[in-house]
Design an enzyme around this catalytic site. Structure first.
Site, PDB file in Angstrom:
ATOM      1  N   LYS A  80       0.838  -1.200   0.000  1.00 49.29           N
ATOM      2  CA  LYS A  80       0.000   0.000   0.000  1.00 49.29           C
ATOM      3  C   LYS A  80       0.872   1.249   0.000  1.00 49.29           C
ATOM      4  O   LYS A  80       1.875   1.318   0.726  1.00 49.29           O
ATOM      5  CB  LYS A  80      -0.908  -0.017   1.232  1.00 49.29           C
ATOM      6  CG  LYS A  80      -1.876   1.161   1.336  1.00 49.29           C
ATOM      7  CD  LYS A  80      -2.692   1.028   2.608  1.00 49.29           C
ATOM      8  CE  LYS A  80      -3.693   2.167   2.770  1.00 49.29           C
ATOM      9  NZ  LYS A  80      -4.477   2.032   4.020  1.00 49.29           N
ATOM     10  N   SER A 156      -9.217   1.875   3.591  1.00 53.85           N
ATOM     11  CA  SER A 156      -8.371   2.642   2.695  1.00 53.85           C
ATOM     12  C   SER A 156      -7.345   1.803   1.940  1.00 53.85           C
ATOM     13  O   SER A 156      -6.621   2.328   1.106  1.00 53.85           O
ATOM     14  CB  SER A 156      -7.637   3.723   3.501  1.00 53.85           C
ATOM     15  OG  SER A 156      -6.797   3.146   4.483  1.00 53.85           O
ATOM     16  N   SER A 180      -9.348  -0.413   7.740  1.00 54.82           N
ATOM     17  CA  SER A 180      -8.830  -0.203   6.388  1.00 54.82           C
ATOM     18  C   SER A 180      -8.211  -1.397   5.689  1.00 54.82           C
ATOM     19  O   SER A 180      -7.936  -1.328   4.499  1.00 54.82           O
ATOM     20  CB  SER A 180      -7.823   0.955   6.392  1.00 54.82           C
ATOM     21  OG  SER A 180      -8.489   2.176   6.562  1.00 54.82           O
TER      22      SER A 180
END
Length: 467
Positions: A80, A156, A180
Protein backbone atom coordinates in the site's frame (compact mmCIF):
# COMPACT_ATOMS: atom_id res chain seq x y z
CA UNK A 1 -4.97 -25.83 -15.78
CA UNK A 2 -4.21 -23.79 -12.68
CA UNK A 3 -2.53 -20.49 -13.46
CA UNK A 4 0.28 -19.13 -11.31
CA UNK A 5 -1.90 -16.14 -10.47
CA UNK A 6 -4.38 -18.54 -8.81
CA UNK A 7 -1.82 -19.87 -6.32
CA UNK A 8 -1.31 -18.79 -2.73
CA UNK A 9 2.08 -17.75 -1.39
CA UNK A 10 2.49 -21.12 0.32
CA UNK A 11 1.68 -22.94 -2.92
CA UNK A 12 4.21 -20.82 -4.81
CA UNK A 13 6.96 -21.54 -2.28
CA UNK A 14 6.14 -25.24 -2.45
CA UNK A 15 6.34 -25.11 -6.24
CA UNK A 16 9.72 -23.38 -6.14
CA UNK A 17 11.01 -26.00 -3.71
CA UNK A 18 9.89 -28.83 -6.01
CA UNK A 19 11.19 -27.11 -9.14
CA UNK A 20 7.74 -27.05 -10.78
CA UNK A 21 8.08 -23.39 -11.78
CA UNK A 22 10.34 -20.46 -10.96
CA UNK A 23 10.00 -17.09 -9.22
CA UNK A 24 10.58 -15.45 -12.61
CA UNK A 25 7.53 -17.18 -14.06
CA UNK A 26 5.45 -16.21 -11.04
CA UNK A 27 6.61 -12.58 -11.21
CA UNK A 28 5.88 -12.33 -14.94
CA UNK A 29 2.40 -13.80 -14.39
CA UNK A 30 1.65 -11.34 -11.57
CA UNK A 31 2.92 -8.41 -13.62
CA UNK A 32 0.80 -9.44 -16.62
CA UNK A 33 -2.25 -9.69 -14.41
CA UNK A 34 -1.54 -6.30 -12.79
CA UNK A 35 -1.23 -4.63 -16.19
CA UNK A 36 -4.34 -6.44 -17.44
CA UNK A 37 -6.66 -5.37 -14.63
CA UNK A 38 -5.23 -1.92 -13.96
CA UNK A 39 -7.38 -0.05 -16.52
CA UNK A 40 -10.56 -1.52 -15.05
CA UNK A 41 -9.94 -1.25 -11.30
CA UNK A 42 -7.00 1.15 -10.79
CA UNK A 43 -5.38 -0.96 -8.07
CA UNK A 44 -1.84 0.38 -8.51
CA UNK A 45 -0.18 3.76 -8.43
CA UNK A 46 3.04 2.17 -9.69
CA UNK A 47 3.89 -1.20 -11.21
CA UNK A 48 7.60 -1.96 -10.83
CA UNK A 49 8.31 -4.41 -13.66
CA UNK A 50 12.09 -3.96 -13.75
CA UNK A 51 12.53 -4.26 -9.99
CA UNK A 52 10.21 -7.26 -9.86
CA UNK A 53 12.01 -9.20 -12.58
CA UNK A 54 15.43 -8.40 -11.12
CA UNK A 55 14.27 -9.58 -7.71
CA UNK A 56 12.69 -12.71 -9.17
CA UNK A 57 15.85 -13.60 -11.09
CA UNK A 58 17.93 -13.30 -7.93
CA UNK A 59 15.40 -15.46 -6.09
CA UNK A 60 15.42 -18.08 -8.84
CA UNK A 61 19.18 -18.37 -8.51
CA UNK A 62 18.89 -18.86 -4.74
CA UNK A 63 16.29 -21.59 -5.22
CA UNK A 64 18.48 -23.21 -7.89
CA UNK A 65 21.29 -23.41 -5.33
CA UNK A 66 18.88 -24.70 -2.69
CA UNK A 67 19.50 -21.63 -0.52
CA UNK A 68 16.26 -19.62 -0.27
CA UNK A 69 16.70 -16.44 1.73
CA UNK A 70 13.54 -16.68 3.79
CA UNK A 71 9.93 -17.75 4.15
CA UNK A 72 8.60 -15.83 1.12
CA UNK A 73 11.60 -15.96 -1.20
CA UNK A 74 10.31 -15.32 -4.72
CA UNK A 75 6.71 -14.58 -3.71
CA UNK A 76 5.22 -11.57 -5.56
CA UNK A 77 3.91 -8.94 -3.13
CA UNK A 78 2.39 -5.48 -3.35
CA UNK A 79 2.57 -2.67 -0.81
CA UNK A 80 0.00 0.00 0.00
CA UNK A 81 1.30 3.44 -0.95
CA UNK A 82 1.20 4.58 2.68
CA UNK A 83 4.19 2.43 3.65
CA UNK A 84 7.71 3.44 2.67
CA UNK A 85 9.40 1.29 0.05
CA UNK A 86 12.86 2.30 -1.02
CA UNK A 87 13.53 3.09 -4.67
CA UNK A 88 10.42 5.18 -5.34
CA UNK A 89 8.20 7.84 -3.79
CA UNK A 90 5.44 7.05 -1.31
CA UNK A 91 2.76 9.46 -2.47
CA UNK A 92 0.01 8.58 0.05
CA UNK A 93 -2.68 9.53 -2.47
CA UNK A 94 -1.91 13.23 -2.13
CA UNK A 95 -0.92 15.92 -4.59
CA UNK A 96 0.75 17.67 -1.64
CA UNK A 97 3.51 15.02 -1.38
CA UNK A 98 6.66 15.91 -3.32
CA UNK A 99 8.14 13.19 -5.51
CA UNK A 100 11.75 14.34 -5.29
CA UNK A 101 14.08 13.11 -2.59
CA UNK A 102 16.14 10.00 -2.04
CA UNK A 103 13.30 7.60 -1.01
CA UNK A 104 15.93 5.21 0.32
CA UNK A 105 14.18 3.70 3.36
CA UNK A 106 11.80 0.78 3.83
CA UNK A 107 9.04 0.69 6.42
CA UNK A 108 9.69 -2.09 8.97
CA UNK A 109 7.21 -4.55 7.42
CA UNK A 110 8.58 -3.87 3.94
CA UNK A 111 12.13 -4.37 5.21
CA UNK A 112 11.19 -7.75 6.71
CA UNK A 113 9.65 -8.85 3.39
CA UNK A 114 12.78 -7.77 1.55
CA UNK A 115 14.97 -9.71 4.00
CA UNK A 116 12.89 -12.81 3.29
CA UNK A 117 13.30 -12.51 -0.49
CA UNK A 118 9.88 -11.18 -1.49
CA UNK A 119 9.47 -9.83 -5.04
CA UNK A 120 7.91 -6.35 -5.08
CA UNK A 121 5.36 -5.93 -7.88
CA UNK A 122 4.21 -2.39 -7.13
CA UNK A 123 2.56 0.15 -4.83
CA UNK A 124 -1.23 0.10 -4.42
CA UNK A 125 -3.78 2.90 -4.25
CA UNK A 126 -5.05 4.60 -1.12
CA UNK A 127 -7.32 7.53 -0.35
CA UNK A 128 -5.41 10.65 0.63
CA UNK A 129 -3.37 9.80 3.76
CA UNK A 130 -5.66 6.78 4.24
CA UNK A 131 -8.38 8.96 5.74
CA UNK A 132 -11.58 7.14 4.70
CA UNK A 133 -13.16 3.73 4.15
CA UNK A 134 -13.20 3.89 0.36
CA UNK A 135 -10.33 4.32 -2.09
CA UNK A 136 -10.33 7.40 -4.27
CA UNK A 137 -7.98 10.34 -4.16
CA UNK A 138 -7.15 13.56 -6.01
CA UNK A 139 -3.81 12.04 -7.00
CA UNK A 140 -4.72 8.58 -8.26
CA UNK A 141 -8.47 8.64 -8.92
CA UNK A 142 -11.03 5.94 -8.09
CA UNK A 143 -10.27 2.31 -7.29
CA UNK A 144 -13.04 -0.09 -8.27
CA UNK A 145 -14.34 -3.44 -7.10
CA UNK A 146 -13.14 -6.56 -8.95
CA UNK A 147 -16.63 -8.10 -8.77
CA UNK A 148 -18.42 -5.05 -10.16
CA UNK A 149 -16.45 -2.17 -11.61
CA UNK A 150 -19.23 0.30 -10.84
CA UNK A 151 -18.77 -0.38 -7.11
CA UNK A 152 -16.09 0.65 -4.63
CA UNK A 153 -13.27 -1.65 -3.57
CA UNK A 154 -13.55 -0.19 -0.07
CA UNK A 155 -10.66 1.40 1.72
CA UNK A 156 -8.37 2.64 2.69
CA UNK A 157 -6.35 -0.38 1.49
CA UNK A 158 -8.61 -0.75 -1.54
CA UNK A 159 -5.85 -1.09 -4.11
CA UNK A 160 -4.26 -3.92 -2.15
CA UNK A 161 -7.57 -5.77 -1.82
CA UNK A 162 -8.34 -5.47 -5.53
CA UNK A 163 -4.82 -6.61 -6.45
CA UNK A 164 -5.00 -9.71 -4.25
CA UNK A 165 -8.52 -10.59 -5.44
CA UNK A 166 -7.34 -10.52 -9.06
CA UNK A 167 -4.12 -12.43 -8.41
CA UNK A 168 -1.78 -9.54 -9.14
CA UNK A 169 0.45 -10.96 -6.37
CA UNK A 170 -1.11 -13.27 -3.77
CA UNK A 171 -0.29 -11.08 -0.77
CA UNK A 172 -0.20 -7.37 0.02
CA UNK A 173 0.65 -5.14 2.96
CA UNK A 174 -2.11 -2.80 4.08
CA UNK A 175 -2.77 -0.45 6.97
CA UNK A 176 -5.84 -0.30 9.18
CA UNK A 177 -6.80 2.66 11.36
CA UNK A 178 -10.56 2.12 11.46
CA UNK A 179 -11.12 -0.94 9.29
CA UNK A 180 -8.83 -0.20 6.39
CA UNK A 181 -7.73 -3.77 5.66
CA UNK A 182 -11.00 -5.38 6.79
CA UNK A 183 -13.37 -3.09 4.87
CA UNK A 184 -11.81 -3.65 1.42
CA UNK A 185 -11.10 -7.27 2.34
CA UNK A 186 -14.82 -7.82 2.88
CA UNK A 187 -15.87 -5.87 -0.22
CA UNK A 188 -13.33 -7.67 -2.45
CA UNK A 189 -13.73 -11.21 -1.11
CA UNK A 190 -10.27 -11.76 0.42
CA UNK A 191 -8.82 -12.43 3.86
CA UNK A 192 -7.35 -9.53 5.84
CA UNK A 193 -5.99 -9.29 9.38
CA UNK A 194 -5.56 -6.28 11.63
CA UNK A 195 -3.08 -7.61 14.19
CA UNK A 196 -2.84 -6.46 17.78
CA UNK A 197 -1.44 -2.95 17.84
CA UNK A 198 2.36 -3.06 17.94
CA UNK A 199 2.61 -6.67 16.78
CA UNK A 200 3.80 -5.44 13.36
CA UNK A 201 6.18 -2.47 13.80
CA UNK A 202 5.26 0.76 12.03
CA UNK A 203 7.54 3.60 10.98
CA UNK A 204 7.10 6.47 10.40
CA UNK A 205 4.49 6.65 13.12
CA UNK A 206 0.99 7.28 11.84
CA UNK A 207 -0.58 10.68 12.37
CA UNK A 208 -3.59 8.70 13.55
CA UNK A 209 -1.48 7.49 16.45
CA UNK A 210 -2.16 4.17 18.11
CA UNK A 211 -5.29 3.56 16.04
CA UNK A 212 -3.20 2.57 13.01
CA UNK A 213 -2.05 -1.03 12.47
CA UNK A 214 -0.17 -2.79 9.64
CA UNK A 215 -1.59 -6.09 8.44
CA UNK A 216 -1.53 -8.78 5.76
CA UNK A 217 -4.09 -9.00 2.95
CA UNK A 218 -4.10 -12.45 1.42
CA UNK A 219 -5.99 -15.22 -0.35
CA UNK A 220 -6.53 -17.15 2.90
CA UNK A 221 -5.65 -17.36 6.58
CA UNK A 222 -2.69 -19.69 6.04
CA UNK A 223 -0.94 -17.11 3.86
CA UNK A 224 -1.65 -14.44 6.46
CA UNK A 225 -0.04 -16.62 9.14
CA UNK A 226 2.99 -17.03 6.87
CA UNK A 227 3.22 -13.28 6.35
CA UNK A 228 2.85 -12.62 10.08
CA UNK A 229 5.85 -14.85 10.73
CA UNK A 230 7.78 -12.50 8.46
CA UNK A 231 6.54 -9.01 9.32
CA UNK A 232 6.22 -9.39 13.09
CA UNK A 233 9.98 -9.11 13.43
CA UNK A 234 11.27 -6.35 15.74
CA UNK A 235 12.35 -2.92 14.51
CA UNK A 236 13.91 -0.32 16.81
CA UNK A 237 12.29 2.55 14.90
CA UNK A 238 8.87 1.78 16.42
CA UNK A 239 8.89 2.79 20.08
CA UNK A 240 5.53 1.02 20.67
CA UNK A 241 6.35 -2.36 19.12
CA UNK A 242 5.57 -5.49 21.09
CA UNK A 243 8.17 -8.01 22.16
CA UNK A 244 9.15 -11.02 20.04
CA UNK A 245 6.50 -13.61 19.21
CA UNK A 246 6.75 -16.92 21.04
CA UNK A 247 6.62 -19.57 18.34
CA UNK A 248 5.22 -19.43 14.82
CA UNK A 249 1.83 -18.23 13.63
CA UNK A 250 1.87 -20.93 10.95
CA UNK A 251 2.41 -23.62 13.56
CA UNK A 252 -0.72 -22.59 15.45
CA UNK A 253 -3.37 -22.47 12.75
CA UNK A 254 -4.21 -26.18 12.66
CA UNK A 255 -5.74 -26.44 16.12
CA UNK A 256 -9.36 -26.03 15.06
CA UNK A 257 -12.12 -24.43 17.13
CA UNK A 258 -13.39 -27.35 19.22
CA UNK A 259 -14.06 -26.17 22.74
CA UNK A 260 -13.63 -22.47 22.00
CA UNK A 261 -16.19 -20.10 23.53
CA UNK A 262 -17.51 -17.89 20.74
CA UNK A 263 -19.85 -14.92 21.13
CA UNK A 264 -21.91 -14.25 18.02
CA UNK A 265 -23.20 -10.67 17.78
CA UNK A 266 -25.23 -10.23 14.59
CA UNK A 267 -25.99 -6.53 15.17
CA UNK A 268 -24.14 -5.29 18.29
CA UNK A 269 -27.30 -5.59 20.33
CA UNK A 270 -29.61 -4.14 17.70
CA UNK A 271 -27.46 -1.06 17.18
CA UNK A 272 -26.73 -1.92 13.54
CA UNK A 273 -29.14 -2.58 10.68
CA UNK A 274 -27.59 -5.45 8.71
CA UNK A 275 -28.74 -6.35 5.21
CA UNK A 276 -30.48 -9.75 5.15
CA UNK A 277 -28.08 -11.28 2.60
CA UNK A 278 -25.12 -10.26 4.76
CA UNK A 279 -26.75 -11.55 7.94
CA UNK A 280 -27.53 -14.91 6.31
CA UNK A 281 -23.99 -15.45 5.02
CA UNK A 282 -22.47 -14.55 8.37
CA UNK A 283 -24.86 -16.83 10.24
CA UNK A 284 -23.85 -19.76 8.00
CA UNK A 285 -20.20 -19.14 8.90
CA UNK A 286 -21.10 -19.12 12.59
CA UNK A 287 -23.04 -22.36 12.18
CA UNK A 288 -19.92 -23.88 10.62
CA UNK A 289 -17.89 -22.94 13.70
CA UNK A 290 -20.52 -24.53 15.92
CA UNK A 291 -20.57 -27.67 13.76
CA UNK A 292 -16.81 -27.94 14.29
CA UNK A 293 -17.21 -28.08 18.05
CA UNK A 294 -17.13 -24.46 19.19
CA UNK A 295 -19.51 -23.36 21.91
CA UNK A 296 -21.44 -20.52 20.26
CA UNK A 297 -23.70 -18.14 22.14
CA UNK A 298 -25.62 -15.30 20.54
CA UNK A 299 -24.73 -12.33 22.73
CA UNK A 300 -23.35 -8.83 22.45
CA UNK A 301 -20.34 -6.94 23.81
CA UNK A 302 -21.28 -4.34 26.35
CA UNK A 303 -20.73 -1.03 24.57
CA UNK A 304 -22.67 1.64 22.75
CA UNK A 305 -21.37 3.09 19.50
CA UNK A 306 -18.25 5.17 20.33
CA UNK A 307 -18.26 7.09 17.06
CA UNK A 308 -17.92 10.59 18.50
CA UNK A 309 -14.83 9.63 20.46
CA UNK A 310 -13.38 7.94 17.39
CA UNK A 311 -14.06 11.08 15.33
CA UNK A 312 -12.21 13.19 17.87
CA UNK A 313 -9.17 10.93 17.67
CA UNK A 314 -9.35 10.46 13.89
CA UNK A 315 -10.10 14.01 12.85
CA UNK A 316 -7.41 15.35 15.17
CA UNK A 317 -4.93 13.03 13.48
CA UNK A 318 -6.01 14.25 10.06
CA UNK A 319 -5.55 17.84 11.18
CA UNK A 320 -2.09 17.00 12.44
CA UNK A 321 -0.94 15.33 9.19
CA UNK A 322 -1.94 18.40 7.16
CA UNK A 323 -0.98 21.05 9.71
CA UNK A 324 2.17 22.07 7.84
CA UNK A 325 0.45 22.75 4.51
CA UNK A 326 0.14 26.35 3.30
CA UNK A 327 -3.28 27.54 2.04
CA UNK A 328 -2.51 26.88 -1.62
CA UNK A 329 -1.67 23.24 -0.92
CA UNK A 330 -4.70 22.78 1.31
CA UNK A 331 -6.81 23.54 -1.76
CA UNK A 332 -5.33 20.43 -3.37
CA UNK A 333 -6.72 18.14 -0.66
CA UNK A 334 -9.72 15.86 -1.01
CA UNK A 335 -12.66 18.12 0.00
CA UNK A 336 -13.86 15.58 2.58
CA UNK A 337 -10.40 15.41 4.12
CA UNK A 338 -10.21 19.20 4.21
CA UNK A 339 -13.53 19.23 6.06
CA UNK A 340 -12.52 16.77 8.78
CA UNK A 341 -9.15 18.52 9.19
CA UNK A 342 -10.98 21.75 9.93
CA UNK A 343 -13.15 19.96 12.47
CA UNK A 344 -10.15 18.21 14.01
CA UNK A 345 -8.30 21.50 14.44
CA UNK A 346 -11.17 22.84 16.57
CA UNK A 347 -10.89 20.14 19.23
CA UNK A 348 -9.18 21.06 22.48
CA UNK A 349 -6.72 18.99 24.45
CA UNK A 350 -9.54 18.28 26.91
CA UNK A 351 -11.75 17.03 24.07
CA UNK A 352 -8.97 14.69 22.99
CA UNK A 353 -8.37 13.40 26.52
CA UNK A 354 -12.10 12.82 26.96
CA UNK A 355 -12.02 10.67 23.82
CA UNK A 356 -9.06 8.77 25.26
CA UNK A 357 -11.15 8.12 28.39
CA UNK A 358 -13.92 6.63 26.21
CA UNK A 359 -11.31 4.51 24.47
CA UNK A 360 -9.88 3.19 27.72
CA UNK A 361 -13.33 2.32 29.03
CA UNK A 362 -14.13 0.49 25.79
CA UNK A 363 -10.90 -1.46 26.16
CA UNK A 364 -11.76 -2.35 29.72
CA UNK A 365 -15.21 -3.59 28.71
CA UNK A 366 -13.79 -5.74 25.94
CA UNK A 367 -11.14 -7.11 28.29
CA UNK A 368 -13.90 -8.22 30.65
CA UNK A 369 -15.90 -9.63 27.73
CA UNK A 370 -12.99 -11.79 26.63
CA UNK A 371 -12.59 -13.19 30.11
CA UNK A 372 -15.77 -15.11 29.24
CA UNK A 373 -15.47 -15.52 25.46
CA UNK A 374 -12.42 -16.52 23.42
CA UNK A 375 -13.74 -14.90 20.26
CA UNK A 376 -16.33 -12.41 19.11
CA UNK A 377 -17.86 -12.96 15.68
CA UNK A 378 -19.78 -10.24 13.81
CA UNK A 379 -20.43 -9.21 10.24
CA UNK A 380 -17.41 -7.29 8.97
CA UNK A 381 -19.75 -4.74 7.42
CA UNK A 382 -23.55 -4.44 7.43
CA UNK A 383 -23.63 -3.91 3.65
CA UNK A 384 -21.90 -5.00 0.47
CA UNK A 385 -20.00 -2.73 -1.90
CA UNK A 386 -21.79 0.42 -3.05
CA UNK A 387 -21.16 2.88 -5.87
CA UNK A 388 -17.54 3.80 -6.57
CA UNK A 389 -16.38 7.36 -5.94
CA UNK A 390 -18.67 8.04 -2.95
CA UNK A 391 -17.73 8.14 0.73
CA UNK A 392 -21.12 6.81 1.83
CA UNK A 393 -23.88 4.86 0.06
CA UNK A 394 -26.38 7.02 -1.79
CA UNK A 395 -29.51 7.63 0.28
CA UNK A 396 -27.99 6.12 3.43
CA UNK A 397 -28.22 9.31 5.43
CA UNK A 398 -24.66 8.85 6.65
CA UNK A 399 -22.37 11.85 6.70
CA UNK A 400 -19.02 10.10 7.08
CA UNK A 401 -17.63 6.64 6.32
CA UNK A 402 -17.86 5.67 9.98
CA UNK A 403 -21.64 5.54 9.60
CA UNK A 404 -21.49 2.29 7.63
CA UNK A 405 -18.47 0.71 9.40
CA UNK A 406 -19.78 0.23 12.97
CA UNK A 407 -18.26 -3.25 13.30
CA UNK A 408 -14.68 -2.30 12.41
CA UNK A 409 -13.44 0.97 13.95
CA UNK A 410 -14.26 0.13 17.62
CA UNK A 411 -11.56 -2.58 17.56
CA UNK A 412 -8.95 -0.07 16.46
CA UNK A 413 -9.81 1.87 19.58
CA UNK A 414 -9.27 -1.26 21.70
CA UNK A 415 -6.21 -2.40 19.66
CA UNK A 416 -7.56 -5.96 19.42
CA UNK A 417 -6.72 -8.37 16.60
CA UNK A 418 -9.57 -8.68 14.09
CA UNK A 419 -9.85 -10.37 10.71
CA UNK A 420 -12.35 -10.49 7.88
CA UNK A 421 -13.04 -13.83 6.20
CA UNK A 422 -15.02 -14.10 2.92
CA UNK A 423 -18.11 -16.18 3.68
CA UNK A 424 -20.38 -15.79 0.65
CA UNK A 425 -21.95 -13.36 -1.78
CA UNK A 426 -25.20 -11.44 -1.89
CA UNK A 427 -27.86 -11.64 -4.59
CA UNK A 428 -25.79 -9.43 -6.89
CA UNK A 429 -22.67 -11.56 -6.56
CA UNK A 430 -20.92 -9.10 -4.23
CA UNK A 431 -18.71 -10.54 -1.46
CA UNK A 432 -19.72 -10.72 2.20
CA UNK A 433 -17.23 -10.88 5.07
CA UNK A 434 -17.46 -12.29 8.60
CA UNK A 435 -15.30 -10.63 11.27
CA UNK A 436 -13.44 -12.60 13.95
CA UNK A 437 -12.14 -10.63 16.97
CA UNK A 438 -10.02 -11.81 19.90
CA UNK A 439 -8.48 -10.30 23.01
CA UNK A 440 -5.30 -8.27 22.63
CA UNK A 441 -2.28 -10.47 21.83
CA UNK A 442 -4.48 -13.42 20.73
CA UNK A 443 -3.69 -12.96 17.02
CA UNK A 444 -2.92 -16.65 16.65
CA UNK A 445 -6.42 -17.53 17.84
CA UNK A 446 -8.01 -15.31 15.19
CA UNK A 447 -5.92 -16.98 12.50
CA UNK A 448 -6.73 -20.43 13.85
CA UNK A 449 -10.51 -19.85 13.77
CA UNK A 450 -10.33 -18.30 10.32
CA UNK A 451 -8.26 -21.22 9.03
CA UNK A 452 -10.87 -23.61 10.44
CA UNK A 453 -13.50 -21.94 8.26
CA UNK A 454 -11.30 -22.40 5.19
CA UNK A 455 -10.60 -26.03 6.07
CA UNK A 456 -14.34 -26.67 6.46
CA UNK A 457 -15.11 -25.12 3.07
CA UNK A 458 -17.05 -22.31 4.76
CA UNK A 459 -14.68 -19.54 3.66
CA UNK A 460 -13.43 -18.30 0.32
CA UNK A 461 -15.41 -17.40 -2.78
CA UNK A 462 -14.84 -17.78 -6.51
CA UNK A 463 -12.33 -15.23 -7.81
CA UNK A 464 -13.57 -12.35 -9.96
CA UNK A 465 -13.61 -12.76 -13.72
CA UNK A 466 -10.69 -11.18 -15.55
CA UNK A 467 -11.36 -9.27 -18.75
Amino acid sequence: MTELTDLTALQLVDGYRKGEFSPVEAARAALRRAEEVQPAVNAFVRIDSDEAIAGAEASAERWRRGEPRGLVDGVPVSVKDILLQRGGPTLRGSKTVRTDGSWDEDAPSVARLREHGAVFIGKTTTPEFGWKGVTDSPRSGVTRNPYDHTRTAGGSSGGSAAAVAYGAAPVSLGTDGGGSVRIPGAFCGIFALKPTYGRVPLYPASAFGTLAHVGPMTRDAADAALLMDVISGPDWRDWSQLGPVAGSFRAGIEGGVRGLRIAYSPSLGGQVAVRPAVASAVRRAVESLAAQGAYVEETDPDFSEPVEAFHTLWFSGAARVTQHLPPAQRELLDPGLREICAQGARYSALDYLAAVDVRMELGRRMGRFHSTYDLLVTPTLPITAFEAGAEVPKGSGHRRWTGWTPFTYPFNMTQQPAATVPCGVDGEGLPVGVQIVAARHADALVLRAAHALYEAGSAGIAPPAVG
